[in-house]
Enzyme design. Sequence first.
Site, PDB file in Angstrom:
ATOM      1  CG  HIS A  80      13.860 -16.214  -7.871  1.00  0.00           C
ATOM      2  ND1 HIS A  80      12.736 -16.462  -7.101  1.00  0.00           N
ATOM      3  CD2 HIS A  80      13.976 -14.861  -7.921  1.00  0.00           C
ATOM      4  CE1 HIS A  80      12.208 -15.321  -6.713  1.00  0.00           C
ATOM      5  NE2 HIS A  80      12.943 -14.336  -7.187  1.00  0.00           N
ATOM      6  CG  HIS A 104      10.770 -13.827 -11.406  1.00  0.00           C
ATOM      7  ND1 HIS A 104       9.746 -12.906 -11.245  1.00  0.00           N
ATOM      8  CD2 HIS A 104      11.670 -13.556 -10.414  1.00  0.00           C
ATOM      9  CE1 HIS A 104      10.008 -12.116 -10.220  1.00  0.00           C
ATOM     10  NE2 HIS A 104      11.173 -12.486  -9.705  1.00  0.00           N
ATOM     11  CG  ASP A 151      12.678 -10.770  -2.346  1.00  0.00           C
ATOM     12  OD1 ASP A 151      13.483 -10.837  -3.293  1.00  0.00           O
ATOM     13  OD2 ASP A 151      11.446 -10.896  -2.506  1.00  0.00           O
ATOM     14  CG  HIS A 187      15.146 -11.513  -7.304  1.00  0.00           C
ATOM     15  ND1 HIS A 187      13.990 -11.496  -8.048  1.00  0.00           N
ATOM     16  CD2 HIS A 187      16.045 -10.754  -7.983  1.00  0.00           C
ATOM     17  CE1 HIS A 187      14.186 -10.762  -9.142  1.00  0.00           C
ATOM     18  NE2 HIS A 187      15.421 -10.305  -9.122  1.00  0.00           N
ATOM     19  CG  ASP A 196       9.081 -14.003  -6.782  1.00  0.00           C
ATOM     20  OD1 ASP A 196       8.380 -14.542  -5.913  1.00  0.00           O
ATOM     21  OD2 ASP A 196       9.771 -12.984  -6.576  1.00  0.00           O
TER      22      ASP A 196
END
Length: 320
Positions: A83, A176, A87, A85, A200
């Site tokens: 995904h 998520h 990080d 995000h 996640d």
Amino acid sequence: MFRTLYRAGLVLLAFTAAASAEPIKVTLLGTGVPTPRPTSFSASTLVEAGSEKLLFDLGRGSTMQLYKLKIPLGAITTNFITHLHSDHIVGLPDMWLTGWLATPWASRKGPMKLYGPKGTVAMTENLTKAFADDIRIRIDDEHLDPKAIEFSARDIEAGMVYDSNGVKVTAIEVNHGEKIRPSFGYVVEYGGHKVVLSGDTKYDERIAKAAEGADLLIHEVAVIEPELLVRNPVYKDIQAHHTSPEEAGRIFASAKPKLAVYSHIVFGTAKPAPDIPEEPLILRTRAAYKGPLLVGRDMMSFKIGDTVEAFAPDGTKLEP
């Protein structure tokens, strides 16, 4: 002549059998989260299967970890994103640009292959615009191959997304959070073996179903102390997007993998802690799951063949 051909045939059969029996190797390049903690880089997992070297997520430090393994950045066959995000993708520009350089530890041949959720293609287009000056200078000044700085990117949906040299990768949609859709986990299959990465996610029975009988199930987890939830409400939002140890234990108990491993470990303590609180994490998981379990660490690795072997970052064999 017949004997010579017969022996040659036996050698070829033996080589083919050995090649097909070659184990899968999995290395946790980054087991952490956005926290810039030097002992745990953010999410990235390397899966080596046959001639394929697949990278799942490109978190902070992924290029440095590959360098430690003496794996040229250009040797990565294909990259997958769970995904968008930060990080999970902050290391993407580094992998893309540094992997292009004409050095023994880089030297990518051809465009960088990248598969991910909707928005992946747009991200690569904008990165190309953002680094246009660097690209122009290096082509003019270092005579680098302009094809190797291109992206071969694809926005994927759930289902099989990759099939090459006997390695199959299937994306599974996971939960998520309502505003983070789609978000994927991945199933890697090769030589009759299966590795599953949850990505996640909150508790999601789709992961348990996809991981039934898996050799290795790598799952995220979140441990946040109640006091911290009261003191800093942002942690309530964080916890709401992740899986508790008890919930992960239920997933493991249902899937029954040969080995379950935690990675992308979210942990929050009221008093700053230098490292992951491993013992309470395991104890809470054991409420639902009694099988083989390890708490992942950066550069921990696994060999998957007839058995699943685990190794500490220093190469010491681990017993779950």
